[in-house]
Every structure is written in structure tokens, then in C-alpha cells.
Design an enzyme around this catalytic site. Structure first.
Site, PDB file in Angstrom:
ATOM      1  N   SER A 290       0.820  -1.210   0.000  1.00  0.00           N
ATOM      2  CA  SER A 290       0.000   0.000   0.000  1.00  0.00           C
ATOM      3  C   SER A 290       0.858   1.267   0.000  1.00  0.00           C
ATOM      4  O   SER A 290       1.585   1.529  -0.952  1.00  0.00           O
ATOM      5  CB  SER A 290      -0.954  -0.040   1.198  1.00  0.00           C
ATOM      6  OG  SER A 290      -1.934   0.945   1.107  1.00  0.00           O
ATOM      7  N   GLU A 301      10.700   4.825 -10.097  1.00  0.00           N
ATOM      8  CA  GLU A 301      10.359   5.354 -11.414  1.00  0.00           C
ATOM      9  C   GLU A 301      10.947   6.735 -11.667  1.00  0.00           C
ATOM     10  O   GLU A 301      11.065   7.145 -12.823  1.00  0.00           O
ATOM     11  CB  GLU A 301       8.841   5.373 -11.583  1.00  0.00           C
ATOM     12  CG  GLU A 301       8.258   3.957 -11.635  1.00  0.00           C
ATOM     13  CD  GLU A 301       6.802   3.923 -12.036  1.00  0.00           C
ATOM     14  OE1 GLU A 301       6.185   5.004 -12.180  1.00  0.00           O
ATOM     15  OE2 GLU A 301       6.267   2.807 -12.218  1.00  0.00           O
ATOM     16  N   LYS A 315      -0.726  -4.099  -3.273  1.00  0.00           N
ATOM     17  CA  LYS A 315      -2.003  -3.495  -2.865  1.00  0.00           C
ATOM     18  C   LYS A 315      -2.066  -2.092  -3.454  1.00  0.00           C
ATOM     19  O   LYS A 315      -1.572  -1.134  -2.870  1.00  0.00           O
ATOM     20  CB  LYS A 315      -2.141  -3.437  -1.345  1.00  0.00           C
ATOM     21  CG  LYS A 315      -3.467  -2.826  -0.884  1.00  0.00           C
ATOM     22  CD  LYS A 315      -3.548  -2.771   0.635  1.00  0.00           C
ATOM     23  CE  LYS A 315      -4.860  -2.163   1.099  1.00  0.00           C
ATOM     24  NZ  LYS A 315      -4.948  -0.718   0.831  1.00  0.00           N
TER      25      LYS A 315
END
Length: 392
Positions: A290, A301, A315
Site C-alpha cells: 500500500s 520510477e 495493494k
């Protein structure tokens, strides 16, 4: 048993009233005639239970059961109706202070599993370990239980006791009775390792986490940290906004996470660009979930650091908590979150840049050792660039 004509007539009248009530409410809500009839059926079933069930049942019990059934029909492990006690405990968790035993738990393979224990707490002193499976709480079996209910059963007033039955493969089943204490566990742990490596572990994300992290990073830099290891292993997540504020310490200006709703425009949380300028390695594993995945994905990224460990939990959905009447609440999945490159990681997870398994019987932390190795290389490269050196 024989029912008199009078009682039969009264039952018919009540059934008609409930049908008309359901029809009227359904039409008011814009459900249409067919759905309104289904709502009338619900009311009729509740009436029949109240009137004919072998034991007396209160309206409040039936209504609460109907609400739980509605949420349960979603087959979503993250959505749940929260009774007043459980809802209050969830709010305590978000604030970061509660009466409990010092455990972080999560659902792993549909089993209530210990993810982390905190030192100097009842659980830590009793020797409970990450990976232990909690099979019952005060005699209530945990199979099929939702996470909020389980946490609510473990927590309670300070000074009261809770009995846990646990299973550990090497030990089998065992039972512990713990006395609850006031738990105000810091979510950030920081220390200096060898070779000017700063180490920061975040156990979960609460309202207090960004402030705790800011203080920890300040102290590490004052001690001369030349690089950082951010440990998000066994972090089950937490508050979305806290995760975004944590990511701001490590990523450049730009999107941190996109929130993709079903019935409104996608929103985006952005970093301002006020990050610290130190080489970074992030540790993740299958229990990083999460909000922890939001931070890990943003760092990966934006190429702000190197991820080491194993694929994260996966999640990628966001829950909104709605207060209800009488102190109850509804935790409902309302959106998906997307990474800065708009990847959906739900049920997929975030892959590390460098995969390192951590065997349960390993005597050393192989993932941490690899993170230190990579970070020292990055520190060396950074120092070389600052001196204007070139490799030959």
C-alpha cells in the site's frame, strides 16, 4: 404451530407495509421498480426473522448484519463495516497512539500474520516474531476475519489482557496472554551504520511519520551520513498523505502518485522538489504494501534510488473512511492508485532493481548487506564526480 386468522391477517398487513416502504424508498433513491422490489424483500426478510425466528433478535442486530452483508458482497478484503469500537481503534492507529501489545499484523495467504513486533512492548517481551500466524484472539478463530476486526480484538483498554493463540512452523501452536499497555510506537527508526551509511526504517505510515522522518534525517546528516538506506520491509502501509510527504524527502518535483476514481477525475499528488541530496537504496519485500509501495514506486520510477529485495505485496487500491451514525464507520475501496508512470500495481507489486531473497534460516540480513554494498558504490561514484575524477 397453528396461527389464528387474526395473526395471519396482521402478518399480511405488515408484509404489505414493508413492501410499500421498500418500494417507496427504492423509488426515492432512483433504484427503479425491480430494485425497489428487492429492497422490499430485504425488509420483509428482516420482518420475518423478527417475528418468527426461534430466538428474539433486535432490529439493531439485523440492520448491522444487513450492512455487513452489503459490504461483504463486494468480496473486497480491504472494505469493511466498522462498529463503533473498531472505528475508534482505527482512528487511534492513524494518530499513532493506542492501547495494545506492540504488534503490526497483516493478512498473508488469508492468514492473520505478524509482520513486526516492537521492542519494549508486551509482544516484544513475550518473544513473538515476524511470520508467526495468529490463529485465535481470546478464543475467536481468525480464519476469514478482516484486518480491522482483528486489530480491534487485539487492542483494548490499558491494563486489560488479551490471549493470542499463535502458530510457528518450528514451534507449533502456542498460547500467550498479554497485558495491554499504552502503545505510542515511533514509526521511524534511524541509526548510523559503518562507512557513513545512514539507515532509516519506517514501520508504517501515520500522521506522525513525516515529522519523525524529518527529525531522523536531520540527525543522520549531522552525524555525517554520506548515503541512506530506507527500509520499507514489512511495512503494511497506512495513511496516503503521510506516504506522499515521506516521498517528498526523496524524489524530484513531479507526480508521486495518481488516484484513479471510478466516477470522478483522476487526482495527482505531487512532490515539490525539496529532496535531500544523498545516494539512496530502498529495501522492500513481499510484506511492503500500500503506502509503502507508493513510496517505493515513486523512488524507482524517478530513478531517485535503487530498490533491493523482493517484489512487494501488490495493494494498489485506496480506501476512504466514512464516519457513520452512532460512532460506526465504513472503510471502502474508492480508487486505484497509479505510479508516477501511471502503472497499476494492484495484485502485481513493485519489482526491485536488484532481487535478493532472504531465507528464513539465514543468520545474516542478506538484503541489508547487498544494500550497503550498492550504496557504498554510489557514495564512491558521487564523491568521484564531485572531485572531477573519471574512471579509467
Amino acid at each position: 404451530m397453528y396461527n389464528s386468522n387474526k395473526r395471519w391477517f396482521l402478518s399480511v398487513i405488515l408484509a404489505l407495509i414493508f413492501f410499500l416502504l421498500g418500494l417507496g424508498v427504492g423509488l426515492y433513491l432512483g433504484l427503479g421498480a425491480r430494485r425497489s422490489g428487492e429492497l422490499a424483500n430485504l425488509l420483509e426478510v428482516m420482518r420475518l426473522i423478527r417475528q418468527n425466528y426461534v430466538e428474539e433478535v433486535s432490529w439493531s442486530r439485523l440492520i448491522e448484519g444487513a450492512i455487513k452483508g452489503a459490504v461483504g458482497s463486494l468480496h473486497d478484503p480491504y472494505s469493511a463495516y466498522l462498529d463503533p469500537s473498531t472505528f475508534a481503534q482505527l482512528r487511534e492507529q492513524i494518530r499513532g497512539s493506542f492501547g495494545g501489545v506492540g504488534l503490526v499484523v497483516g493478512l498473508k495467504d488469508q492468514q492473520l500474520t505478524v509482520l513486526r513486533t516492537f521492542p519494549n512492548t508486551p509482544a516484544g517481551r513475550a518473544g513473538i516474531e515476524p511470520g508467526d500466524v495468529i490463529t485465535s484472539i481470546n478464543g475467536r478463530q481468525t480464519k476469514g476475519i478482516d484486518l480491522e476486526t482483528a486489530v480491534g480484538l487485539i487492542r483494548g483498554p490499558v491494563g486489560t489482557e488479551v490471549t493470542l493463540t499463535l502458530y510457528r512452523p518450528q514451534k507449533g501452536s502456542f498460547e500467550l496472554t498479554l497485558r495491554r499497555e499504552e502503545i505510542a510506537v515511533p514509526t521511524v527508526e534511524a541509526k548510523m551504520l559503518a562507512d557513513k551509511v545512514g539507515y532509516v526504517a519506517i514501520s508504517q505510515f501515520t500522521e506522525r511519520t513525516p515529522e519523525e522522518l524529518a527529525q531522523a534525517l536531520k540527525e543522520l546528516q549531522e552525524k555525517g551520513a554520506a548515503g541512506l538506506i530506507l527500509d520499507l520491509r514489512n511495512n503494511p502501509g497506512g495513511e496516503l498523505e503521510a506516504a506522499v510527504k515521506v516521498a517528498e524527502f526523496f524524489v524530484p518535483a513531479g507526480p508521486v502518485v495518481y488516484i484513479d476514481y471510478r466516477n470522478r477525475e483522476t487526482s495527482v499528488y505531487r512532490a515539490s522538489g525539496r529532496r535531500i541530496d544523498l545516494p539512496l537504496v530502498v529495501l522492500v519485500n513481499g510484506n511492503s504494501a500500500s503506502a509503502a509501495e507508493i513510496v517505493a514506486a515513486a523512488i524507482k520510477e524517478t530513478r531517485s534510488g535503487v530498490l533491493v529485495g523482493t517484489r512487494t505485496f501488490g495493494k494498489g487500491v485506496v480506501q476512504t473512511v466514512y464516519p457513520l451514525r452512532n460512532g460506526a464507520g465504513l472503510k471502502l475501496t474508492t480508487a486505484r492508485y497509479l505510479t508516477p508512470l501511471k502503472h497499476d500495481i494492484n495484485k502485481i507489486g513493485v519489482e526491485p532493481d536488484v532481487k535478493v531473497e532472504q531465507p528464513s534460516d539465514a543468520s545474516t540480513d542478506l538484503q541489508l548487506s547487498k544494500a550497503q554494498e550498492i550504496l557504498l558504490q554510489k557514495i564512491s561514484q558521487t564523491a568521484g564526480r564531485k572531485l572531477g575524477l573519471k574512471a579509467s
